[in-house]
Design a protein around this motif. Structure first.
Motif, PDB file in Angstrom:
ATOM      1  N   GLY A 363       0.788  -1.225   0.000  1.00 21.99           N
ATOM      2  CA  GLY A 363       0.000   0.000   0.000  1.00 21.99           C
ATOM      3  C   GLY A 363       0.818   1.271   0.000  1.00 21.99           C
ATOM      4  N   GLY A 364       2.097   1.167  -0.360  1.00 23.88           N
ATOM      5  CA  GLY A 364       2.965   2.328  -0.346  1.00 23.88           C
ATOM      6  C   GLY A 364       3.259   2.865  -1.726  1.00 23.88           C
ATOM      7  N   THR A 365       4.083   3.893  -1.768  1.00 18.93           N
ATOM      8  CA  THR A 365       4.492   4.499  -3.035  1.00 18.93           C
ATOM      9  C   THR A 365       6.011   4.597  -3.077  1.00 18.93           C
ATOM     10  N   LEU A 366       6.555   4.587  -4.288  1.00 16.24           N
ATOM     11  CA  LEU A 366       7.999   4.717  -4.455  1.00 16.24           C
ATOM     12  C   LEU A 366       8.277   5.720  -5.557  1.00 16.24           C
ATOM     13  N   THR A 367       9.185   6.659  -5.273  1.00 18.21           N
ATOM     14  CA  THR A 367       9.587   7.638  -6.269  1.00 18.21           C
ATOM     15  C   THR A 367      11.111   7.611  -6.402  1.00 18.21           C
ATOM     16  N   VAL A 368      11.574   7.846  -7.612  1.00 17.27           N
ATOM     17  CA  VAL A 368      13.014   7.868  -7.888  1.00 17.27           C
ATOM     18  C   VAL A 368      13.340   9.180  -8.578  1.00 17.27           C
ATOM     19  N   GLN A 369      14.249   9.939  -7.982  1.00 18.42           N
ATOM     20  CA  GLN A 369      14.711  11.185  -8.576  1.00 18.42           C
ATOM     21  C   GLN A 369      16.184  11.029  -8.905  1.00 18.42           C
ATOM     22  N   SER A 370      16.542  11.276 -10.170  1.00 25.93           N
ATOM     23  CA  SER A 370      17.935  11.145 -10.575  1.00 25.93           C
ATOM     24  C   SER A 370      18.183  11.964 -11.826  1.00 25.93           C
ATOM     25  N   GLU A 371      19.445  12.312 -11.999  1.00 24.49           N
ATOM     26  CA  GLU A 371      19.863  13.057 -13.180  1.00 24.49           C
ATOM     27  C   GLU A 371      21.335  12.749 -13.404  1.00 24.49           C
ATOM     28  N   PRO A 372      21.740  12.523 -14.644  1.00 24.64           N
ATOM     29  CA  PRO A 372      23.157  12.217 -14.893  1.00 24.64           C
ATOM     30  C   PRO A 372      24.084  13.241 -14.241  1.00 24.64           C
ATOM     31  N   GLY A 373      25.022  12.741 -13.449  1.00 26.56           N
ATOM     32  CA  GLY A 373      25.991  13.596 -12.793  1.00 26.56           C
ATOM     33  C   GLY A 373      25.522  14.240 -11.509  1.00 26.56           C
ATOM     34  N   LYS A 374      24.269  13.982 -11.089  1.00 26.57           N
ATOM     35  CA  LYS A 374      23.726  14.667  -9.915  1.00 26.57           C
ATOM     36  C   LYS A 374      23.154  13.713  -8.878  1.00 26.57           C
ATOM     37  N   GLY A 375      23.554  12.458  -8.928  1.00 21.43           N
ATOM     38  CA  GLY A 375      23.149  11.530  -7.887  1.00 21.43           C
ATOM     39  C   GLY A 375      21.732  11.018  -8.035  1.00 21.43           C
ATOM     40  N   THR A 376      21.329  10.220  -7.062  1.00 24.04           N
ATOM     41  CA  THR A 376      20.022   9.565  -7.100  1.00 24.04           C
ATOM     42  C   THR A 376      19.411   9.579  -5.704  1.00 24.04           C
ATOM     43  N   ALA A 377      18.094   9.759  -5.655  1.00 24.52           N
ATOM     44  CA  ALA A 377      17.352   9.662  -4.401  1.00 24.52           C
ATOM     45  C   ALA A 377      16.145   8.765  -4.614  1.00 24.52           C
ATOM     46  N   VAL A 378      16.067   7.713  -3.786  1.00 21.91           N
ATOM     47  CA  VAL A 378      14.932   6.794  -3.824  1.00 21.91           C
ATOM     48  C   VAL A 378      14.118   7.010  -2.551  1.00 21.91           C
ATOM     49  N   GLU A 379      12.811   7.242  -2.703  1.00 23.62           N
ATOM     50  CA  GLU A 379      11.942   7.450  -1.537  1.00 23.62           C
ATOM     51  C   GLU A 379      10.798   6.449  -1.575  1.00 23.62           C
ATOM     52  N   MET A 380      10.552   5.847  -0.426  1.00 21.77           N
ATOM     53  CA  MET A 380       9.436   4.908  -0.293  1.00 21.77           C
ATOM     54  C   MET A 380       8.624   5.335   0.924  1.00 21.77           C
ATOM     55  N   GLU A 381       7.337   5.531   0.727  1.00 22.86           N
ATOM     56  CA  GLU A 381       6.455   5.906   1.835  1.00 22.86           C
ATOM     57  C   GLU A 381       5.367   4.841   1.992  1.00 22.86           C
ATOM     58  N   VAL A 382       5.114   4.444   3.233  1.00 29.62           N
ATOM     59  CA  VAL A 382       4.072   3.460   3.509  1.00 29.62           C
ATOM     60  C   VAL A 382       3.133   4.031   4.556  1.00 29.62           C
ATOM     61  N   PRO A 383       1.846   3.677   4.481  1.00 29.11           N
ATOM     62  CA  PRO A 383       0.888   4.157   5.498  1.00 29.11           C
ATOM     63  C   PRO A 383       1.053   3.353   6.781  1.00 29.11           C
ATOM     64  N   GLY A 384       0.441   3.844   7.824  1.00 28.06           N
ATOM     65  CA  GLY A 384       0.476   3.121   9.104  1.00 28.06           C
ATOM     66  C   GLY A 384      -0.426   1.915   9.079  1.00 28.06           C
ATOM     67  N   GLY A 385      -0.169   0.987   9.998  1.00 26.97           N
ATOM     68  CA  GLY A 385      -0.960  -0.247  10.040  1.00 26.97           C
ATOM     69  C   GLY A 385      -2.245  -0.067  10.820  1.00 26.97           C
TER      70      GLY A 385
END
Length: 385
Positions: A363-385
């Motif tokens: 039930g969560g979401t995942l986003t990936v932000q990246s650009e050549p030469g500028k690194g990468t950030a992976v974010e995963m958010e999940v709701p509470g149980g």
């Protein structure tokens, strides 16, 4: 505080109990330093764990702000009084460290230190580190310093007791971390063994059945069709065996310690094993349902693998924070980066599809932000149980 013969022993007991509550090496080092500084009422305390190259693998201070520590610059080397404690295993109690012939000065931003007390932290013949304090606080006005407001023999005795127990706590923490590393290696070995025994047998049968079907295609199409059905069944069984082996790999540490402690332990191992500096911070994270914690751990492992193996990053930061009733995981690196659109078209490259599937599965979401030469950030958010 006062440190007479009777007053110090209860304080030492309190410090020893504080050290015994931690199992991670870094936490033990911080507790030792803070306990020593409080016990002897000093302005500054530090503990250095030597490496094999004339420097320090770890160096923890108490009484110095983060800004001041940053301004001081690189860690000290093993020279002068520090070297004497490390190499000769001798205590050092000095009225004014600046007057000692071994004193070699310090950086401009370094605090001014006068009276000095240092002891080696030793496990038998092995020197684990050097623990030292500076600038004994005066219970009277500053003028009394000239009358002997400095570290005493009683202070040295108390710090010696603390150093002995610090060696035990530090040794236990090292053994604990080593056992965790061995557990990770053991789980990998177990998975490899299970994959070999369970899956490879199915694949061998599949290969033989496919060969039989090939031989029958021309002279007995009906039997060939039956053999091909068997190929499909064997392939499905092999896939089921593979999935079962992977599912069973849920780390025991996740059940025992929870997501925060498991991530911290694994990231500390990665930080030691790779040239990149890998850090982990957690902010007010609540316990999550087991499926969500496992999904977040797997995504973190996949993203860390990408950052450490493929990106050429020098720094990787992992943060886990509370997000409403759920949690937000972020893995950011300063590596080479990539074009997310190109990777998306390339299919399963870098495990992005798998990470999206794991996030969506709980039930969560995942986003990936990246650009050549500028690194990468992976974010995963999940709701509470």
């Amino acid at each position: 505080m006062t440190n007479g013969p009777g007053a110090g022993i209860p304080a030492v007991s309190t410090a020893i109990l504080a050290m015994s509550r931690h199992l991670e090496v870094r936490d033990v080092l911080k507790t030792i330093v803070a306990s020593a500084r409080e016990l002897l009422d000093a302005e500054y305390a530090a503990l250095g764990v030597p490496d094999d190259h004339g420097g320090f693998a770890q160096f923890v201070v108490d009484g110095v702000s983060a800004e001041q520590w940053k301004a001081i610059g690189p860690l000290p080397r093993q020279h002068g009084i520090l070297a004497a404690m490390l190499h000769n295993a001798t205590p050092e109690r000095l009225a004014d460290v600046r007057q000692d012939p071994r004193f070699g000065g310090w950086p401009a931003a370094h605090p001014d230190m006068r009276d000095f007390l240092g002891l080696p932290v030793a496990d038998g013949d092995e020197i684990l580190g050097a623990l030292f304090l500076a600038n004994k606080r005066c219970p009277e006005p500053p003028l009394s310093r000239r009358d002997g407001c400095r570290f005493t023999e009683d202070d040295e005795r108390l710090l010696g007791i603390l150093a002995q127990h610090a060696a035990i706590a530090l040794t236990n923490a090292r053994l604990y971390e080593r056992s965790r590393e061995l557990t990770i290696v053991g789980e990998r070995a177990r998975l490899a063994h299970e994959l070999h025994d369970a899956v490879s047998q199915k694949l061998f049968s599949l290969r033989l059945t496919a060969q039989a079907a090939t031989a029958l295609v021309d002279r007995d199409p009906v039997r060939a069709k039956d053999e091909l059905h068997q190929v499909a069944a064997l392939a499905a069984e092999a896939a089921d065996e593979l999935r079962a082996a992977v599912v069973e790999l849920r780390p025991a540490a996740l059940d025992e310690d929870g997501l925060v402690a498991t991530l911290r332990s694994q990231i500390q191992v990665l930080d030691r094993a790779h040239s990149a500096h890998v850090t982990f911070t957690a902010h007010s994270v609540r316990a999550l349902p087991a499926a969500q914690e496992e999904a977040m751990l797997r995504v973190a492992q996949e993203a860390l693998h990408n950052a450490l193996r493929h990106s050429g990053a020098e720094h990787v930061e992992v943060t886990l924070s509370r997000a409403g009733q759920g949690a937000l995981l972020r893995i950011a690196d300063d590596g080479c980066g990539f074009d997310p659109g190109t990777v998306r078209r390339a299919g399963r490259h870098l495990g992005l599809v798998s990470m999206h599937d794991r996030a969506g599965g709980v039930g969560g979401t995942l986003t990936v932000q990246s650009e050549p030469g500028k690194g990468t950030a992976v974010e995963m958010e999940v709701p509470g149980g």
